[in-house]
Design an enzyme around this catalytic site. Structure first.
Site, PDB file in Angstrom:
ATOM      1  N   LYS B  99       0.583  -1.303  -0.019  1.00 29.74           N
ATOM      2  CA  LYS B  99       0.051   0.216  -0.095  1.00 29.74           C
ATOM      3  C   LYS B  99       0.699   0.817   0.412  1.00 29.74           C
ATOM      4  O   LYS B  99       1.321   1.586   0.988  1.00 29.74           O
ATOM      5  CB  LYS B  99      -0.826  -0.517   1.079  1.00 29.74           C
ATOM      6  CG  LYS B  99      -2.187   0.820   1.278  1.00 29.74           C
ATOM      7  CD  LYS B  99      -2.742   1.620   2.623  1.00 29.74           C
ATOM      8  CE  LYS B  99      -2.577   2.398   3.272  1.00 29.74           C
ATOM      9  NZ  LYS B  99      -3.156   3.285   4.424  1.00 29.74           N
ATOM     10  N   GLY B 187     -10.155   8.357   5.972  1.00 29.81           N
ATOM     11  CA  GLY B 187     -11.915   9.276   6.063  1.00 29.81           C
ATOM     12  C   GLY B 187     -13.219   8.423   6.807  1.00 29.81           C
ATOM     13  O   GLY B 187     -13.426   8.964   7.396  1.00 29.81           O
ATOM     14  N   THR B 209      -8.505   4.214  11.692  1.00 29.19           N
ATOM     15  CA  THR B 209      -9.192   5.005  13.226  1.00 29.19           C
ATOM     16  C   THR B 209     -10.413   4.274  13.236  1.00 29.19           C
ATOM     17  O   THR B 209     -10.862   4.914  14.626  1.00 29.19           O
ATOM     18  CB  THR B 209      -8.954   6.230  12.931  1.00 29.19           C
ATOM     19  OG1 THR B 209      -7.273   6.200  12.272  1.00 29.19           O
ATOM     20  CG2 THR B 209      -8.795   6.780  14.240  1.00 29.19           C
TER      21      THR B 209
END
Lengths: 66, 256
Positions: B99, B187, B209
């Site tokens: 990634k 996000g 997150t």
């Protein structure tokens, strides 16, 4: 022999090859990648790649991340 | 239902990909990943701590035989560093997947798209399966495709911001622009964000997150699992059009 391992001064009388160094540090070779003087060393060569005085070594592994 | 995502011959059963950062401890990481149903987990590449030689390692909790490990180049702000970390990640010996992150700015963690493009091209030529973390610009997505990326990973919003899919219209255009899989990365703040991404037609969503930072990460991991499944099913089911005015659901015939 004085080496710089992961930014820290590391003195050893025993380490001669990368495998020796990993063993001295208690690091399992299977889960890490190793760079000596900015060149990545293949795992297959850990047992034979000889280290020299003043070599800069990076040993990295996978940690939690996004 | 066979809905497997295939990237360069690698099969991904779950369309929820999860990160392993920001958890309380390895045990929580493991439980959250299990609850999420993910089969891809991202990891970072960092120095082994040689002074404090804890015996535990992330991979003691996340079995590389059970999960596909996707190393990232988080923390790299230039092409050279990104290449270095990528090559080290591959040498750690799990796969050619990377990634790729080339970050442009500390506050936003937005990608440096010029550096990202250069690094993608170089790594693709070296045989890496490059999954670049990118912005939501369709022109950039096309450039990454042409440079040899195996998928594109547009951000929904800044990493860790929880702002959701800030520009769904751009994501939709990206889906029309490239033939590659599109995986929203960054996000997602809650379940509905993940569902929106999948309803747009995205192939997968990567969340770190949004799960690890939740009050109950394990519960949120489960929520995200269902959210991604729901969004994917809804996308394939074909939604009704949006209309300004009403159309009654009950018949007029037989009214008194």
């Amino acid at each position: 022999m004085k080496l710089i391992v992961n930014g820290e001064l590391f003195e050893t009388s025993k380490s001669e090859t990368i495998l020796d160094l990993l063993n001295a540090l208690g690091i399992e070779p299977g889960r890490v990648a190793v760079e000596v003087n900015l060149t990545i060393v293949k795992k297959a060569d850990y047992a034979t790649f000889r280290l020299h005085e003043g070599d800069g070594i990076e040993v990295v592994n996978f940690v939690g991340g996004g | 239902m066979n809905d497997i995502l295939i990237i360069k011959g690698i099969e991904f059963k779950s369309r929820l990909w999860v990160g392993t950062g920001k958890y309380k401890d390895f045990d929580e990481t493991k439980k959250a990943i299990e609850a999420s149903g993910a089969d891809v987990v991202t990891v970072a590449v960092r120095r082994v701590n040689i002074i404090d030689r804890k015996s535990e390692n992330l991979l003691d909790y996340i079995d590389p035989k059970k999960y596909k490990i996707l190393p990232n180049t988080a923390g790299c702000y230039n092409v050279e560093d990104a290449l270095r970390y990528s090559r080290l990640a591959r040498e750690a010996g799990i796969s050619d997947l990377i990634k790729l992150e080339v970050i442009g700015d500390e506050k936003t963690l937005f990608p440096d798209t010029i550096g990202l493009l250069k690094a993608t091209e170089i790594l693709a030529k070296e045989g890496f399966i490059v999954l670049p973390y990118s912005n939501d610009d369709p022109i950039m997505a096309k450039r990454l495709e042409d440079a040899g990326a195996a998928a594109v990973m547009p951000l929904g919003a800044p990493i860790g911001s929880g702002l959701g899919i800030r520009n769904p219209y751009n994501i939709k255009i990206i889906l029309e622009t490239v033939k590659l899989p599109v995986i929203v990365d960054a996000g997602v703040g809650t379940a509905s964000d993940a569902t929106i991404a999948m309803e747009l037609g995205c192939d997968a969503v990567l969340i770190n997150t949004g799960i690890a930072g939740a009050k109950d990460p394990i519960a949120m991991a489960e929520a995200m699992k269902h959210a991604v499944i729901a969004g994917r099913l809804a996308c394939k089911a074909g939604r009704i059009p949006r209309k300004l005015y009403a159309t009654a659901s009950s018949p007029f015939d037989g009214m008194l």
